[in-house]
Design an enzyme around this catalytic site. Sequence first.
Site, PDB file in Angstrom:
ATOM      1  N   SER A 139       3.781  65.362  24.592  1.00 39.54           N
ATOM      2  CA  SER A 139       4.107  66.896  24.684  1.00 39.54           C
ATOM      3  C   SER A 139       4.307  67.607  23.458  1.00 39.54           C
ATOM      4  CB  SER A 139       5.235  67.384  25.854  1.00 39.54           C
ATOM      5  OG  SER A 139       5.149  68.635  25.701  1.00 39.54           O
ATOM      6  N   TYR A 152      14.373  67.648  28.309  1.00 43.28           N
ATOM      7  CA  TYR A 152      12.911  66.994  28.502  1.00 43.28           C
ATOM      8  C   TYR A 152      12.622  66.886  27.185  1.00 43.28           C
ATOM      9  CZ  TYR A 152       7.945  67.642  29.081  1.00 43.28           C
ATOM     10  OH  TYR A 152       6.620  67.386  29.500  1.00 43.28           O
TER      11      TYR A 152
END
Length: 258
Positions: A139, A152
Amino acid sequence: MSYQPVRNNSKVLVTGASSGIGADTVRLLCEQGWDVVACARREDRLQALAEETGCHYYACDLRDRVAVEKMAKTINADTPVTSVVINAGGAIGLEHVAHGDIDNWRAMYERNVITALNTAQVFLPEIRNGGGDLVFITSTAANETYPGGAGYTAAKHAEAMIVRTLRMELAGEDVRLIEICPGLVHTEEFSLVRLGSKEAADKVYEGVAAPLLGRDIADVVAYCLSRPPHVNLDKIVIRPVEQANANLLTRTGNAKKA
Protein backbone atom coordinates in the site's frame (compact mmCIF):
# COMPACT_ATOMS: atom_id res chain seq x y z
CA MET A 1 -4.57 -5.56 -23.20
CA SER A 2 -3.57 -9.20 -22.84
CA TYR A 3 -0.37 -10.16 -21.03
CA GLN A 4 0.78 -13.70 -21.58
CA PRO A 5 2.73 -15.94 -19.18
CA VAL A 6 6.47 -15.96 -19.83
CA ARG A 7 7.46 -19.00 -17.77
CA ASN A 8 6.70 -22.60 -18.69
CA ASN A 9 3.74 -24.14 -16.82
CA SER A 10 2.94 -20.77 -15.20
CA LYS A 11 0.72 -21.28 -12.18
CA VAL A 12 -0.30 -18.35 -10.01
CA LEU A 13 -1.61 -18.32 -6.44
CA VAL A 14 -3.58 -15.20 -5.47
CA THR A 15 -4.30 -14.65 -1.77
CA GLY A 16 -7.06 -12.46 -0.38
CA ALA A 17 -9.09 -13.49 -3.41
CA SER A 18 -12.61 -13.44 -1.96
CA SER A 19 -13.19 -9.78 -2.90
CA GLY A 20 -11.61 -6.55 -4.10
CA ILE A 21 -8.15 -6.49 -5.64
CA GLY A 22 -7.61 -10.22 -5.13
CA ALA A 23 -10.82 -11.27 -6.84
CA ASP A 24 -10.22 -8.87 -9.72
CA THR A 25 -6.69 -10.19 -10.13
CA VAL A 26 -8.04 -13.73 -10.39
CA ARG A 27 -10.59 -12.61 -12.97
CA LEU A 28 -8.06 -10.84 -15.16
CA LEU A 29 -5.41 -13.57 -15.02
CA CYS A 30 -8.01 -16.21 -15.88
CA GLU A 31 -9.22 -14.12 -18.82
CA GLN A 32 -5.66 -14.03 -20.09
CA GLY A 33 -5.14 -17.77 -19.87
CA TRP A 34 -3.14 -18.17 -16.68
CA ASP A 35 -3.56 -21.22 -14.45
CA VAL A 36 -4.85 -19.54 -11.27
CA VAL A 37 -5.48 -20.74 -7.73
CA ALA A 38 -7.57 -18.37 -5.61
CA CYS A 39 -7.07 -18.40 -1.85
CA ALA A 40 -9.08 -16.81 0.97
CA ARG A 41 -10.87 -17.83 4.15
CA ARG A 42 -14.44 -17.66 2.77
CA GLU A 43 -15.00 -20.81 0.76
CA ASP A 44 -18.44 -19.77 -0.49
CA ARG A 45 -16.97 -16.71 -2.17
CA LEU A 46 -14.13 -18.72 -3.67
CA GLN A 47 -16.57 -21.26 -5.06
CA ALA A 48 -18.59 -18.48 -6.71
CA LEU A 49 -15.41 -16.99 -8.16
CA ALA A 50 -14.38 -20.40 -9.50
CA GLU A 51 -17.76 -20.84 -11.18
CA GLU A 52 -17.41 -17.38 -12.74
CA THR A 53 -13.80 -17.62 -13.91
CA GLY A 54 -12.77 -21.27 -14.05
CA CYS A 55 -10.02 -20.78 -11.46
CA HIS A 56 -9.05 -23.38 -8.88
CA TYR A 57 -9.46 -22.42 -5.25
CA TYR A 58 -8.34 -23.33 -1.76
CA ALA A 59 -9.89 -21.99 1.45
CA CYS A 60 -7.22 -21.23 4.03
CA ASP A 61 -6.58 -18.96 7.00
CA LEU A 62 -3.10 -17.68 6.18
CA ARG A 63 -2.43 -16.80 9.81
CA ASP A 64 -2.30 -20.55 10.51
CA ARG A 65 1.15 -21.82 9.50
CA VAL A 66 0.15 -25.47 9.52
CA ALA A 67 -2.84 -24.72 7.27
CA VAL A 68 -0.61 -22.81 4.83
CA GLU A 69 1.85 -25.71 4.68
CA LYS A 70 -0.99 -28.12 3.97
CA MET A 71 -2.29 -25.84 1.22
CA ALA A 72 1.13 -25.63 -0.43
CA LYS A 73 1.54 -29.40 -0.37
CA THR A 74 -1.89 -29.83 -1.97
CA ILE A 75 -1.70 -27.26 -4.75
CA ASN A 76 1.96 -27.98 -5.58
CA ALA A 77 1.28 -31.70 -5.89
CA ASP A 78 0.78 -31.72 -9.67
CA THR A 79 2.34 -28.52 -11.02
CA PRO A 80 4.25 -26.28 -8.60
CA VAL A 81 3.17 -22.68 -8.21
CA THR A 82 5.54 -20.38 -10.10
CA SER A 83 4.12 -17.03 -8.95
CA VAL A 84 2.44 -15.94 -5.73
CA VAL A 85 0.45 -12.73 -5.44
CA ILE A 86 0.43 -11.90 -1.73
CA ASN A 87 -2.60 -9.67 -1.38
CA ALA A 88 -4.36 -10.72 1.84
CA GLY A 89 -4.59 -8.01 4.49
CA GLY A 90 -6.77 -5.18 5.68
CA ALA A 91 -7.26 -2.30 8.08
CA ILE A 92 -9.33 -1.86 11.24
CA GLY A 93 -10.37 1.52 12.58
CA LEU A 94 -8.95 5.03 12.49
CA GLU A 95 -7.96 5.55 16.12
CA HIS A 96 -5.19 8.01 16.94
CA VAL A 97 -2.10 6.53 18.56
CA ALA A 98 -3.07 7.83 22.01
CA HIS A 99 -6.31 5.87 21.88
CA GLY A 100 -5.36 2.95 19.67
CA ASP A 101 -6.92 -0.41 20.47
CA ILE A 102 -4.09 -2.90 21.01
CA ASP A 103 -6.28 -5.77 19.82
CA ASN A 104 -6.91 -3.95 16.54
CA TRP A 105 -3.20 -3.28 16.10
CA ARG A 106 -2.41 -6.93 16.78
CA ALA A 107 -5.10 -8.08 14.34
CA MET A 108 -3.76 -5.79 11.60
CA TYR A 109 -0.24 -7.12 12.15
CA GLU A 110 -1.47 -10.68 11.85
CA ARG A 111 -3.63 -9.98 8.78
CA ASN A 112 -0.93 -8.11 6.87
CA VAL A 113 2.46 -9.28 8.15
CA ILE A 114 2.02 -12.81 9.47
CA THR A 115 -0.08 -13.86 6.47
CA ALA A 116 2.54 -12.46 4.08
CA LEU A 117 5.40 -14.10 5.96
CA ASN A 118 3.70 -17.49 6.15
CA THR A 119 2.84 -17.43 2.45
CA ALA A 120 6.27 -16.28 1.31
CA GLN A 121 8.19 -18.74 3.48
CA VAL A 122 6.09 -21.77 2.57
CA PHE A 123 6.08 -21.21 -1.19
CA LEU A 124 9.61 -19.87 -1.52
CA PRO A 125 11.46 -23.23 -1.71
CA GLU A 126 9.62 -24.33 -4.89
CA ILE A 127 9.96 -20.88 -6.43
CA ARG A 128 13.69 -20.77 -5.70
CA ASN A 129 14.06 -24.24 -7.17
CA GLY A 130 12.28 -23.53 -10.45
CA GLY A 131 12.35 -19.75 -10.78
CA GLY A 132 9.36 -17.53 -10.23
CA ASP A 133 7.82 -14.49 -8.64
CA LEU A 134 6.62 -13.16 -5.30
CA VAL A 135 4.34 -10.17 -5.79
CA PHE A 136 3.41 -8.27 -2.64
CA ILE A 137 0.41 -5.94 -2.75
CA THR A 138 1.32 -3.57 0.07
CA SER A 139 0.00 0.00 0.00
CA THR A 140 1.06 3.62 -0.13
CA ALA A 141 0.57 3.14 3.63
CA ALA A 142 3.85 1.20 3.48
CA ASN A 143 5.60 4.45 2.52
CA GLU A 144 3.64 7.17 4.35
CA THR A 145 1.44 7.77 7.36
CA TYR A 146 -1.55 9.93 8.26
CA PRO A 147 -3.53 10.86 11.39
CA GLY A 148 -5.54 7.88 12.56
CA GLY A 149 -3.60 5.50 10.39
CA ALA A 150 -0.66 4.40 12.53
CA GLY A 151 -1.93 0.89 13.23
CA TYR A 152 -2.40 0.14 9.54
CA THR A 153 0.67 2.00 8.32
CA ALA A 154 2.81 0.25 10.93
CA ALA A 155 1.60 -3.12 9.67
CA LYS A 156 2.11 -2.20 6.02
CA HIS A 157 5.59 -0.79 6.72
CA ALA A 158 6.42 -4.11 8.38
CA GLU A 159 5.05 -6.12 5.46
CA ALA A 160 7.09 -4.02 3.03
CA MET A 161 10.25 -4.89 4.92
CA ILE A 162 9.68 -8.55 4.04
CA VAL A 163 9.80 -7.97 0.30
CA ARG A 164 12.52 -5.31 0.43
CA THR A 165 14.79 -7.48 2.58
CA LEU A 166 14.09 -10.63 0.57
CA ARG A 167 15.17 -8.76 -2.56
CA MET A 168 18.65 -8.42 -1.04
CA GLU A 169 18.75 -11.88 0.51
CA LEU A 170 17.85 -13.57 -2.79
CA ALA A 171 20.08 -11.43 -5.01
CA GLY A 172 21.45 -13.49 -7.88
CA GLU A 173 18.70 -16.11 -7.76
CA ASP A 174 15.99 -16.58 -10.38
CA VAL A 175 13.30 -15.07 -8.16
CA ARG A 176 11.58 -11.76 -8.86
CA LEU A 177 10.50 -9.71 -5.84
CA ILE A 178 7.82 -7.20 -6.82
CA GLU A 179 6.03 -4.71 -4.60
CA ILE A 180 2.89 -2.89 -5.74
CA CYS A 181 1.74 0.01 -3.55
CA PRO A 182 -1.84 1.10 -4.32
CA GLY A 183 -3.30 4.37 -3.09
CA LEU A 184 -7.06 4.96 -2.89
CA VAL A 185 -8.82 1.94 -4.39
CA HIS A 186 -12.61 1.73 -4.31
CA THR A 187 -13.49 -1.88 -3.48
CA GLU A 188 -16.61 -3.31 -1.93
CA GLU A 189 -15.11 -4.29 1.41
CA PHE A 190 -11.88 -2.54 2.41
CA SER A 191 -13.37 0.65 3.90
CA LEU A 192 -16.51 -1.17 5.01
CA VAL A 193 -14.47 -3.59 7.11
CA ARG A 194 -12.24 -0.81 8.38
CA LEU A 195 -15.01 1.59 9.42
CA GLY A 196 -17.88 -0.76 10.17
CA SER A 197 -20.70 0.85 8.20
CA LYS A 198 -21.59 1.52 4.58
CA GLU A 199 -22.29 5.17 5.37
CA ALA A 200 -18.80 5.70 6.78
CA ALA A 201 -17.22 3.71 3.94
CA ASP A 202 -19.00 5.75 1.27
CA LYS A 203 -17.61 8.97 2.73
CA VAL A 204 -14.07 7.77 2.05
CA TYR A 205 -14.74 8.07 -1.68
CA GLU A 206 -17.22 10.95 -1.56
CA GLY A 207 -16.43 13.63 -4.10
CA VAL A 208 -13.60 11.67 -5.71
CA ALA A 209 -14.50 11.43 -9.38
CA ALA A 210 -12.25 8.51 -10.28
CA PRO A 211 -10.66 6.44 -7.52
CA LEU A 212 -8.71 3.40 -8.57
CA LEU A 213 -10.59 0.12 -8.97
CA GLY A 214 -9.46 -3.39 -8.20
CA ARG A 215 -9.14 -4.03 -11.91
CA ASP A 216 -6.52 -1.28 -12.20
CA ILE A 217 -4.29 -3.05 -9.70
CA ALA A 218 -4.94 -6.41 -11.33
CA ASP A 219 -3.75 -4.95 -14.63
CA VAL A 220 -0.45 -3.93 -13.01
CA VAL A 221 -0.03 -7.40 -11.51
CA ALA A 222 -0.57 -9.05 -14.89
CA TYR A 223 1.88 -6.66 -16.54
CA CYS A 224 4.58 -7.39 -13.95
CA LEU A 225 4.17 -11.16 -14.23
CA SER A 226 4.29 -11.10 -18.02
CA ARG A 227 7.58 -9.22 -18.38
CA PRO A 228 10.59 -11.21 -19.63
CA PRO A 229 12.11 -13.20 -16.77
CA HIS A 230 15.15 -10.89 -16.54
CA VAL A 231 12.93 -7.82 -15.96
CA ASN A 232 11.99 -7.12 -12.34
CA LEU A 233 9.66 -4.23 -11.56
CA ASP A 234 10.90 -3.75 -8.02
CA LYS A 235 8.36 -1.27 -6.67
CA ILE A 236 5.36 0.41 -8.25
CA VAL A 237 3.34 3.16 -6.57
CA ILE A 238 -0.09 3.63 -8.16
CA ARG A 239 -2.62 6.29 -7.17
CA PRO A 240 -5.63 7.93 -8.77
CA VAL A 241 -4.80 11.25 -10.42
CA GLU A 242 -6.83 13.02 -7.74
CA GLN A 243 -4.61 11.74 -4.92
CA ALA A 244 -1.38 13.57 -4.12
CA ASN A 245 -0.47 11.46 -1.07
CA ALA A 246 -2.15 9.41 1.63
CA ASN A 247 -3.56 12.53 3.26
CA LEU A 248 -4.42 14.76 0.30
CA LEU A 249 -7.21 14.15 -2.20
CA THR A 250 -8.96 16.42 -4.65
CA ARG A 251 -12.67 16.19 -3.89
CA THR A 252 -15.16 17.89 -6.22
CA GLY A 253 -12.42 20.19 -7.48
CA ASN A 254 -11.01 21.32 -4.12
CA ALA A 255 -7.90 19.95 -2.44
CA LYS A 256 -8.88 18.63 0.96
CA LYS A 257 -7.51 16.23 3.49
CA ALA A 258 -8.67 12.65 3.05
